[in-house]
Design a protein around this motif. Structure first.
Motif, PDB file in Angstrom:
ATOM      1  N   PHE A  52      13.539   5.302  11.555  1.00 15.32           N
ATOM      2  CA  PHE A  52      13.484   4.429  10.386  1.00 15.32           C
ATOM      3  C   PHE A  52      12.092   3.815  10.219  1.00 15.32           C
ATOM      4  CE2 PHE A  52      18.091   4.498  11.044  1.00 15.32           C
ATOM      5  CZ  PHE A  52      18.531   4.689   9.745  1.00 15.32           C
ATOM      6  N   THR A  53      11.457   3.525  11.353  1.00 13.77           N
ATOM      7  CA  THR A  53      10.099   2.970  11.289  1.00 13.77           C
ATOM      8  C   THR A  53       9.146   3.962  10.637  1.00 13.77           C
ATOM      9  OG1 THR A  53      10.486   1.667  13.286  1.00 13.77           O
ATOM     10  CG2 THR A  53       8.195   2.038  12.640  1.00 13.77           C
ATOM     11  N   GLN A  54       9.289   5.258  10.994  1.00 15.01           N
ATOM     12  CA  GLN A  54       8.433   6.288  10.406  1.00 15.01           C
ATOM     13  C   GLN A  54       8.709   6.437   8.912  1.00 15.01           C
ATOM     14  OE1 GLN A  54       5.845   8.035  11.772  1.00 15.01           O
ATOM     15  NE2 GLN A  54       5.569   8.660   9.630  1.00 15.01           N
ATOM     16  N   GLN A  55      10.008   6.406   8.554  1.00 13.77           N
ATOM     17  CA  GLN A  55      10.355   6.517   7.139  1.00 13.77           C
ATOM     18  C   GLN A  55       9.820   5.328   6.345  1.00 13.77           C
ATOM     19  OE1 GLN A  55      14.536   7.134   6.641  1.00 13.77           O
ATOM     20  NE2 GLN A  55      14.557   9.086   7.756  1.00 13.77           N
ATOM     21  N   LEU A  56       9.880   4.156   6.962  1.00 12.23           N
ATOM     22  CA  LEU A  56       9.357   2.963   6.296  1.00 12.23           C
ATOM     23  C   LEU A  56       7.850   3.094   6.067  1.00 12.23           C
ATOM     24  CD1 LEU A  56       9.991   0.144   5.214  1.00 12.23           C
ATOM     25  CD2 LEU A  56       9.574  -0.760   7.514  1.00 12.23           C
ATOM     26  N   ALA A  57       7.166   3.659   7.065  1.00  3.77           N
ATOM     27  CA  ALA A  57       5.721   3.880   6.927  1.00  3.77           C
ATOM     28  C   ALA A  57       5.431   4.892   5.822  1.00  3.77           C
ATOM     29  CB  ALA A  57       5.139   4.361   8.252  1.00  3.77           C
ATOM     30  N   ASP A  58       6.271   5.937   5.737  1.00  2.00           N
ATOM     31  CA  ASP A  58       6.096   6.946   4.691  1.00  2.00           C
ATOM     32  C   ASP A  58       6.296   6.331   3.309  1.00  2.00           C
ATOM     33  OD1 ASP A  58       5.604   8.837   6.605  1.00  2.00           O
ATOM     34  OD2 ASP A  58       7.653   9.641   6.621  1.00  2.00           O
ATOM     35  N   PHE A  59       7.325   5.490   3.176  1.00  2.00           N
ATOM     36  CA  PHE A  59       7.567   4.835   1.893  1.00  2.00           C
ATOM     37  C   PHE A  59       6.381   3.953   1.496  1.00  2.00           C
ATOM     38  CE2 PHE A  59      12.169   5.798   2.221  1.00  2.00           C
ATOM     39  CZ  PHE A  59      12.397   6.168   0.901  1.00  2.00           C
ATOM     40  N   THR A  60       5.805   3.275   2.478  1.00  2.00           N
ATOM     41  CA  THR A  60       4.652   2.413   2.201  1.00  2.00           C
ATOM     42  C   THR A  60       3.466   3.233   1.704  1.00  2.00           C
ATOM     43  OG1 THR A  60       5.355   0.845   3.907  1.00  2.00           O
ATOM     44  CG2 THR A  60       3.059   0.736   3.195  1.00  2.00           C
ATOM     45  N   ALA A  61       3.255   4.404   2.322  1.00  2.00           N
ATOM     46  CA  ALA A  61       2.154   5.275   1.903  1.00  2.00           C
ATOM     47  C   ALA A  61       2.364   5.767   0.477  1.00  2.00           C
ATOM     48  CB  ALA A  61       2.033   6.457   2.859  1.00  2.00           C
ATOM     49  N   VAL A  62       3.616   6.129   0.154  1.00  2.00           N
ATOM     50  CA  VAL A  62       3.924   6.583  -1.207  1.00  2.00           C
ATOM     51  C   VAL A  62       3.690   5.459  -2.211  1.00  2.00           C
ATOM     52  CG1 VAL A  62       5.769   7.360  -2.747  1.00  2.00           C
ATOM     53  CG2 VAL A  62       5.554   8.342  -0.453  1.00  2.00           C
ATOM     54  N   GLU A  63       4.105   4.253  -1.845  1.00  2.00           N
ATOM     55  CA  GLU A  63       3.920   3.098  -2.732  1.00  2.00           C
ATOM     56  C   GLU A  63       2.439   2.881  -3.033  1.00  2.00           C
ATOM     57  OE1 GLU A  63       5.353  -1.569  -2.952  1.00  2.00           O
ATOM     58  OE2 GLU A  63       4.945  -0.658  -1.004  1.00  2.00           O
ATOM     59  N   GLN A  64       1.600   3.007  -2.011  1.00  2.00           N
ATOM     60  CA  GLN A  64       0.164   2.820  -2.199  1.00  2.00           C
ATOM     61  C   GLN A  64      -0.423   3.918  -3.087  1.00  2.00           C
ATOM     62  OE1 GLN A  64      -1.242   2.695   1.836  1.00  2.00           O
ATOM     63  NE2 GLN A  64      -0.801   0.510   2.084  1.00  2.00           N
ATOM     64  N   ALA A  65       0.060   5.155  -2.916  1.00  2.00           N
ATOM     65  CA  ALA A  65      -0.431   6.267  -3.737  1.00  2.00           C
ATOM     66  C   ALA A  65      -0.063   6.067  -5.200  1.00  2.00           C
ATOM     67  CB  ALA A  65       0.145   7.586  -3.226  1.00  2.00           C
ATOM     68  N   ILE A  66       1.174   5.611  -5.452  1.00  2.00           N
ATOM     69  CA  ILE A  66       1.604   5.361  -6.831  1.00  2.00           C
ATOM     70  C   ILE A  66       0.770   4.256  -7.460  1.00  2.00           C
ATOM     71  CG2 ILE A  66       3.508   4.489  -8.243  1.00  2.00           C
ATOM     72  CD1 ILE A  66       5.426   5.917  -6.354  1.00  2.00           C
ATOM     73  N   ALA A  67       0.489   3.209  -6.686  1.00  5.11           N
ATOM     74  CA  ALA A  67      -0.327   2.106  -7.202  1.00  5.11           C
ATOM     75  C   ALA A  67      -1.729   2.589  -7.548  1.00  5.11           C
ATOM     76  CB  ALA A  67      -0.392   0.983  -6.169  1.00  5.11           C
ATOM     77  N   THR A  68      -2.282   3.472  -6.697  1.00  3.74           N
ATOM     78  CA  THR A  68      -3.616   4.020  -6.961  1.00  3.74           C
ATOM     79  C   THR A  68      -3.626   4.840  -8.240  1.00  3.74           C
ATOM     80  OG1 THR A  68      -4.143   4.112  -4.597  1.00  3.74           O
ATOM     81  CG2 THR A  68      -5.445   5.504  -6.064  1.00  3.74           C
ATOM     82  N   ASN A  69      -2.614   5.697  -8.428  1.00  3.05           N
ATOM     83  CA  ASN A  69      -2.524   6.505  -9.645  1.00  3.05           C
ATOM     84  C   ASN A  69      -2.402   5.630 -10.884  1.00  3.05           C
ATOM     85  OD1 ASN A  69      -2.669   8.877  -8.215  1.00  3.05           O
ATOM     86  ND2 ASN A  69      -0.459   9.177  -8.115  1.00  3.05           N
ATOM     87  N   SER A  70      -1.621   4.567 -10.770  1.00  2.00           N
ATOM     88  CA  SER A  70      -1.449   3.657 -11.901  1.00  2.00           C
ATOM     89  C   SER A  70      -2.772   3.000 -12.275  1.00  2.00           C
ATOM     90  CB  SER A  70      -0.410   2.592 -11.553  1.00  2.00           C
ATOM     91  OG  SER A  70      -0.246   1.676 -12.621  1.00  2.00           O
ATOM     92  N   ASN A  71      -3.539   2.599 -11.258  1.00  2.00           N
ATOM     93  CA  ASN A  71      -4.840   1.976 -11.523  1.00  2.00           C
ATOM     94  C   ASN A  71      -5.804   2.967 -12.170  1.00  2.00           C
ATOM     95  OD1 ASN A  71      -4.038  -0.476 -10.440  1.00  2.00           O
ATOM     96  ND2 ASN A  71      -4.764   0.013  -8.377  1.00  2.00           N
ATOM     97  N   LEU A  72      -5.756   4.228 -11.710  1.00  2.00           N
ATOM     98  CA  LEU A  72      -6.622   5.251 -12.297  1.00  2.00           C
ATOM     99  C   LEU A  72      -6.263   5.495 -13.762  1.00  2.00           C
ATOM    100  CD1 LEU A  72      -6.881   7.876  -9.404  1.00  2.00           C
ATOM    101  CD2 LEU A  72      -8.694   6.395 -10.272  1.00  2.00           C
ATOM    102  N   GLU A  73      -4.961   5.530 -14.061  1.00  2.00           N
ATOM    103  CA  GLU A  73      -4.536   5.726 -15.448  1.00  2.00           C
ATOM    104  C   GLU A  73      -5.027   4.577 -16.326  1.00  2.00           C
ATOM    105  OE1 GLU A  73      -0.333   6.237 -15.523  1.00  2.00           O
ATOM    106  OE2 GLU A  73      -0.417   8.337 -14.891  1.00  2.00           O
ATOM    107  N   THR A  74      -5.007   3.374 -15.780  1.00  2.00           N
ATOM    108  CA  THR A  74      -5.485   2.216 -16.534  1.00  2.00           C
ATOM    109  C   THR A  74      -6.976   2.338 -16.819  1.00  2.00           C
ATOM    110  OG1 THR A  74      -3.808   0.784 -15.539  1.00  2.00           O
ATOM    111  CG2 THR A  74      -5.723  -0.293 -16.520  1.00  2.00           C
TER     112      THR A  74
END
Length: 225
Positions: A52-74
């Motif tokens: 679960f710790t690894q999955q939580l880390a994976d979710f965090t990485a995905v969240e950061q990637a989505i935030a980066t893409n959103s900023n780039l689109e802006t």
């Protein structure tokens, strides 16, 4: 009358927003499952939390990637907005563009051509929108530098053609028979701007010219009364 074509609004849901919504749903489901398993685990044999710790880390990485893409689109949207605003100021200005296409209007089409070296012979070939050759002319010695070529809209046989877009090809050779490069440009007045695409398109004497092809901009010459 000058006109400016409005931008078309895209989908209200961007790719990053869709990904963010999917991420939120999956993340909430993950937390629900994790909480349920923790509540129902055997106290004497606690579950291994490393997965679960690894999955939580994976979710965090995905969240950061989505935030980066959103900023780039802006940033891209802001850049396109700035480009659109700048392009509107070109309406009414004279521009010179890198293109071999000119408009035949009021019995004349004019191109600018620049020779990289002195030429002993320069051949001009005009073709219509279908690529059919409609006029050819050859001149003698021409010096290196900038020149203009004007065509009155008549074919080699003397037939007057209709107004529209025509393409010029310049073939120049020097005294040794080697080819001399010739750069073609066209000058005209911007009457409208099309902002429906990712790059503004200028309407110049009825021709569509991308903003990226513009090489010079100037105020139109004052007409004598």
């Amino acid at each position: 009358m000058t006109t400016v074509s409005p931008t078309t609004s895209g989908s209200s849901t961007t790719a990053s927003q869709t990904a963010s919504d999917a991420y939120t749903d999956n993340y909430q489901m993950f937390l629900t499952l994790l909480t349920t398993q923790l509540q129902n685990q055997d106290p004497l044999e606690p579950m291994d939390s490393s997965e679960f710790t690894q999955q939580l880390a994976d979710f965090t990485a995905v969240e950061q990637a989505i935030a980066t893409n959103s900023n780039l689109e802006t940033l891209i949207a802001l850049s396109q907005g700035t480009m659109a605003a700048d392009s509107i100021s070109y309406v009414g200005k004279d521009v010179t563009a890198d293109t071999d296409e000119a408009a035949l209007k009021d019995g004349e089409a004019t191109w600018n051509y620049a020779l990289d070296a002195d030429a002993t012979e320069v051949k001009f070939t005009v073709a219509d929108e279908n690529g059919k050759v409609v006029y050819e002319e050859t001149i003698g010695a021409t010096e290196e530098g900038s020149h203009t070529f004007s065509w009155d809209g008549e074919t080699t046989s003397g037939t007057t053609l209709t107004e529209g877009a025509y393409t010029l090809t310049v073939a120049a050779t020097d005294s040794s028979g080697n080819a001399v490069d010739a750069d073609l440009t066209v000058t005209g007045t911007v009457t409208a701007v099309d902002l429906t695409g990712s790059i503004p398109i200028f309407i110049v004497d009825g021709l569509e010219i991308p903003m990226t092809s513009i090489v010079t901009v100037s105020e139109p010459e004052a007409q004598s009364v």
